[in-house]
Enzyme design. Structure first.
Site, PDB file in Angstrom:
ATOM      1  N   SER A   1     -66.754  41.703  -6.194  1.00  0.00           N
ATOM      2  CA  SER A   1     -67.314  42.185  -7.453  1.00  0.00           C
ATOM      3  C   SER A   1     -68.436  41.286  -7.967  1.00  0.00           C
ATOM      4  O   SER A   1     -69.475  41.160  -7.329  1.00  0.00           O
ATOM      5  CB  SER A   1     -66.182  42.327  -8.478  1.00  0.00           C
ATOM      6  OG  SER A   1     -66.594  43.078  -9.590  1.00  0.00           O
TER       7      SER A   1
ATOM      8  N   ASP B   1     -80.578  38.368  -0.795  1.00  0.00           N
ATOM      9  CA  ASP B   1     -81.722  39.272  -0.729  1.00  0.00           C
ATOM     10  C   ASP B   1     -83.011  38.614  -1.209  1.00  0.00           C
ATOM     11  O   ASP B   1     -84.103  38.991  -0.782  1.00  0.00           O
ATOM     12  CB  ASP B   1     -81.458  40.521  -1.571  1.00  0.00           C
ATOM     13  CG  ASP B   1     -80.465  41.469  -0.910  1.00  0.00           C
ATOM     14  OD1 ASP B   1     -79.944  41.122   0.169  1.00  0.00           O
ATOM     15  OD2 ASP B   1     -80.211  42.546  -1.490  1.00  0.00           O
TER      16      ASP B   1
ATOM     17  N   LYS C   1     -66.791  45.293  -3.114  1.00  0.00           N
ATOM     18  CA  LYS C   1     -66.585  46.053  -4.357  1.00  0.00           C
ATOM     19  C   LYS C   1     -67.922  46.186  -5.062  1.00  0.00           C
ATOM     20  O   LYS C   1     -68.435  45.216  -5.619  1.00  0.00           O
ATOM     21  CB  LYS C   1     -65.571  45.360  -5.263  1.00  0.00           C
ATOM     22  CG  LYS C   1     -65.264  46.140  -6.538  1.00  0.00           C
ATOM     23  CD  LYS C   1     -64.176  45.454  -7.339  1.00  0.00           C
ATOM     24  CE  LYS C   1     -63.836  46.261  -8.586  1.00  0.00           C
ATOM     25  NZ  LYS C   1     -64.978  46.268  -9.546  1.00  0.00           N
TER      26      LYS C   1
END
Length: 300
Positions: free
Chosen positions: A215, A226, A240
């Site tokens: 999460s 990224d 999640k």
């Protein structure tokens, strides 16, 4: 010509036997051809059908059951019908305890005493930051803990998540600007959540993860991966990619529902997928591997 099968007389016999039994049970002649069939009229209830059903069950069930228990069961049934694995119902006290824990008010809710949700071990050449869960204030603690560091080992292993805002603040500690996560909510335009305030975009960072990293912890990991701000070491994360929000009810209880999903800056939805590490390592050697990577990045 009427055709008879061999089973029809038996069917008639069974029907006659059932009719005789009913007459015997209710008293011979209690129901005759001249008696009008009974009519069951639905009763109206000023609070609606669910409350009517609650009252009927509470007063008629063989086993005693309270109206409060029935209402909780009804709410839980509604949530199950959504097919949402994260939807749940919180009784009033449980919800108060949970929100108090997230806000940092009731640390006794934790099953074991800990040094804190953020633990910073700082040496001259390396700062190790372990984040157990993203409760209120964690982002600021991380930013303070890593200030002026030469290299950072961010340990998110076993971190189940927490508050989205705190995850964004934590990732922002290592980014100068730009996106951290995109939040998509049904019926609304996608919202790009960016760096809250400029952080240290140059310090080398390794993030330790495992299957317990989930999460909000995956939001931090995905953002730093990224944005090319960290090397990820460990094993695949939980996966999640949804966001839940609680809705408080009038009696103090709450229902928590999935209200949207998030995407990493590169547009990856992590639900059921997770994040694969750049360098695979087991629980016993992940930290050592992370330190080795940082030695290479800093030239130590």
């Amino acid at each position: 010509m009427t055709r008879w099968s061999r089973r029809e007389p038996r069917r008639w016999y069974r029907g006659a036997a059932v009719a005789a039994a009913l007459l015997s049970a209710y008293g011979l002649g209690a129901a005759t051809a001249e008696t009008e069939p009974s009519r069951i009229e639905p009763a109206s209830h000023e609070d609606g059908l669910l409350e009517e059903a609650t009252d009927r069950i509470a007063t008629s069930a063989d086993q005693p059951v309270s109206r409060a228990e029935l209402r909780e069961a009804a709410i839980s049934g509604m949530l199950r019908s959504l097919g949402d694995p994260w939807a749940r119902y919180y009784p009033p006290q449980e919800y108060d305890d949970f929100t108090g824990w997230l806000n940092g008010d009731h640390k006794t809710v934790r099953p074991e005493p800990q040094r804190g949700d953020v633990v910073v071990d700082r040496a001259e050449d390396l700062t190790v930051v372990r984040v157990a869960v993203f409760t209120r204030g964690v982002g600021a603690q991380v930013r303070t803990g890593v200030s002026g560091s030469r290299a950072v080992l961010l340990d998110l292993r076993g971190n189940p998540g927490g508050l989205l805002d705190e995850a964004v603040d934590t990732a922002s500690a290592f980014l100068e600007d730009g996106p951290v996560v995109t939040y998509e909510r049904r019926g609304e335009p996608a919202e790009v959540i960016s760096v809250t305030s400029p952080g240290d975009s140059r310090v080398p960072v390794v993030v330790l993860v495992d299957k317990g990293t989930a999460s909000a912890a995956e939001i931090v990991t995905g953002a730093l991966r990224d944005r090319d701000r960290a090397v990820i070491v460990g094993s695949a994360t939980f996966g999640k990619g949804t966001v839940q929000e609680p809705v408080r009810l009038s009696d103090g209880s709450a229902v928590e529902l999935t209200v949207g999903r998030y995407l990493t800056p590169a547009g990856h939805n992590l639900e059921g997928v997770g994040i694969e590490p750049d360098i695979t390592a087991g629980s016993s050697d992940a930290e050592e591997r992370g330190r080795t990577v940082l030695d290479g990045l800093t030239g130590s």
